[in-house]
Design a protein around this motif. Structure first.
Motif, short mmCIF file in Angstrom:
data_model
loop_
_atom_site.label_atom_id
_atom_site.label_comp_id
_atom_site.label_asym_id
_atom_site.label_seq_id
_atom_site.Cartn_x
_atom_site.Cartn_y
_atom_site.Cartn_z
N ALA A 54 -4.83 0.73 6.89
CA ALA A 54 -4.17 0.64 5.58
C ALA A 54 -5.11 0.01 4.55
N LEU A 55 -5.83 -1.03 4.93
CA LEU A 55 -6.77 -1.68 4.01
C LEU A 55 -7.88 -0.72 3.60
N LEU B 198 -5.63 -5.39 -4.56
CA LEU B 198 -5.34 -5.85 -3.21
C LEU B 198 -6.43 -6.79 -2.70
N GLY B 199 -7.68 -6.51 -3.08
CA GLY B 199 -8.80 -7.33 -2.66
C GLY B 199 -10.04 -6.49 -2.45
N VAL C 23 0.82 -1.22 0.00
CA VAL C 23 0.00 0.00 0.00
C VAL C 23 0.85 1.26 0.00
N HIS C 24 1.84 1.32 0.92
CA HIS C 24 2.56 2.57 1.13
C HIS C 24 3.78 2.76 0.23
N LEU C 25 4.42 1.65 -0.17
CA LEU C 25 5.60 1.78 -1.02
C LEU C 25 5.27 1.62 -2.50
N TYR C 26 4.32 0.72 -2.82
CA TYR C 26 4.05 0.44 -4.23
C TYR C 26 2.68 0.91 -4.70
N GLY C 27 1.91 1.50 -3.80
CA GLY C 27 0.65 2.12 -4.20
C GLY C 27 -0.42 1.17 -4.67
#
Length: 418
Positions: free
Chosen positions: A177-178, A158-159, A148-152
């Motif tokens: 984060a989800l 993601l689901g 989420v935070h490094l690769y966006g």
């Protein structure tokens, strides 16, 4: 290539960087301090934690994880420490000599002091013995934060429906984060009888307390998880993403390969109140000692260890094996967990196996009671109890192990405690 430095720090997380900053600044740059980090960027786990709770950045502005990491690196470099990334310590060539793999090739680094600050990691699904296939969509918190935070990664990549396994503070950060990634969190699952309210996200997802995940369903992509309650009832929660959180273990491979004695409770290096291991010249700080504490707590340990390192560099003696400190009964571990020369940390960190309501914590050595105290409130398994360690001065060096345990107050019955 063979080189020598005064202090070699393995791990550029909060503890290692804090120790390096203080040591490099000591004596106007008198000591050569080098920090090795196997990842491509220094800063440790806070780099991936895009939420607050890491102190203030000045003028009261809250600091998030990446900001805390940048500040830690900046302070170490400004003090004069050399911080190298993409460099891995692969083994030992001597008591204070490490074999290192760097982008430039193989190296052998010798030091007067080695500080182990390799941190901790979450136990993966396989180590938690949850059966099922290996479908996509099964993550740890670290993998989620990277995505989420490094690769966006967002949305359906993601689901759509997620289950978070755990109810610790890190579990609620995973929920956040989800949700920021557009994923609906349909449940949190914890084996504990209840979760702490103060860390709950708003609005909190449904909490399945006293429940564990017993199987992962689906091939190719996760289709659901089977859950089982303490009463034996089972059910299925439909989801395409499952995030295993918590269950931290020290990253202790380098410690083990170097013959550094480990504590049976924490599974990290056994240390005294000055963060000295049983191996002369080797210190250990931060989350390699016992799983996970906050970045601020780890950094404080790094600074405290630096003061002990300076005393050692100035010719201070290395203590003998000392007296072990062990946790028993409802307690999982205690750290630091050695008493050597009467040097004690300002406090001990103690972890319980299950929630303890108003426990009485006792420290004994044989038949001698060194301290006993009623702890108000609840001691949670995911949060350490910080307990004053002034009693170490009363430990008999020849008196056998010191035991820390907890029980009900003598004036309380089980009914009164419920």
């Amino acid at each position: 290539m063979n080189r020598a430095v005064d202090v070699l720090v393995v791990g550029a997380g909060p503890a290692g960087l804090a120790a390096a900053a203080r040591l490099a600044a000591a004596g106007g740059g008198r000591y050569r301090v080098e920090v090795l980090e196997r990842e491509q960027a220094a800063g440790g786990a806070p780099r991936h934690c895009a939420h607050g709770g890491f102190g203030a950045a000045g003028r009261g502005r809250p600091l998030d994880g990446p900001g805390f990491a940048r500040r830690s690196v900046r302070e170490a470099v400004k003090a004069g420490a050399t911080v190298r990334t993409g460099v891995t310590a692969t083994g030992w060539a001597g008591p204070l000599t490490l074999e290192v793999t760097a982008p430039t090739g193989l190296e052998t680094l010798s030091a007067r002091v080695v500080i182990l600050a390799t941190g901790a990691r979450e136990r993966p699904r396989s180590a938690r013995l949850v059966p099922g296939t290996r479908p996509a969509g099964v993550l740890t918190t670290g993998e989620l934060q990277h995505s989420v935070h490094l690769y966006g990664v967002r949305g359906e990549r993601l689901g759509r429906r997620a289950v978070v396994i755990g109810a610790e503070p890190v579990s609620h950060h995973a929920v956040g984060a989800l949700r920021r990634a557009g994923v609906d969190v349909v449940a949190m699952v914890t084996e504990q009888p209840r979760g702490p309210r103060r860390f709950a996200t708003v609005p909190p997802p449904p909490l399945l307390a006293g429940t564990r995940v017993t199987e992962l369903l689906g091939r190719g992509r996760l289709a659901g998880v089977v859950v089982s309650g303490h009463d034996g009832r089972t059910g299925t929660v439909r989801c395409d993403t499952a995030v295993f959180t918590g269950d931290w273990i020290p990253d202790n491979e380098l410690s083990r390969s170097g013959g550094v004695a480990l504590d049976g409770g924490t599974q990290g290096p056994a240390v005294d109140g000055a963060y000295r291991t049983a191996s002369a010249g080797v210190f250990a700080v931060g989350n390699v000692l016992r799983g996970v504490e906050s970045a601020g707590a780890a950094a404080a340990e790094g600074r405290a260890a630096a003061d002990a390192v300076l005393r050692h560099l100035a010719g201070g003696p290395w203590p003998g094996p000392g007296v072990p400190v062990v946790a028993e009964g409802p307690l999982r571990w205690v750290a630091p967990n050695r008493v050597t020369d009467g040097t004690g940390a300002g406090s001990l960190l103690i972890r319980a196996r299950d929630p303890l309501v108003r426990p009485v914590v006792s420290v004994t050595q044989g038949d001698r009671l060194l301290r006993r105290e009623l702890v108000e409130g609840t001691v949670w398994p995911h949060r350490s109890l910080r307990w004053a360690a002034g009693w170490v001065r009363e430990v008999d060096p020849a008196g056998g192990p010191v035991t820390v345990t907890a029980g009900a107050a003598p004036w309380e019955t089980p009914r009164e405690r419920s």
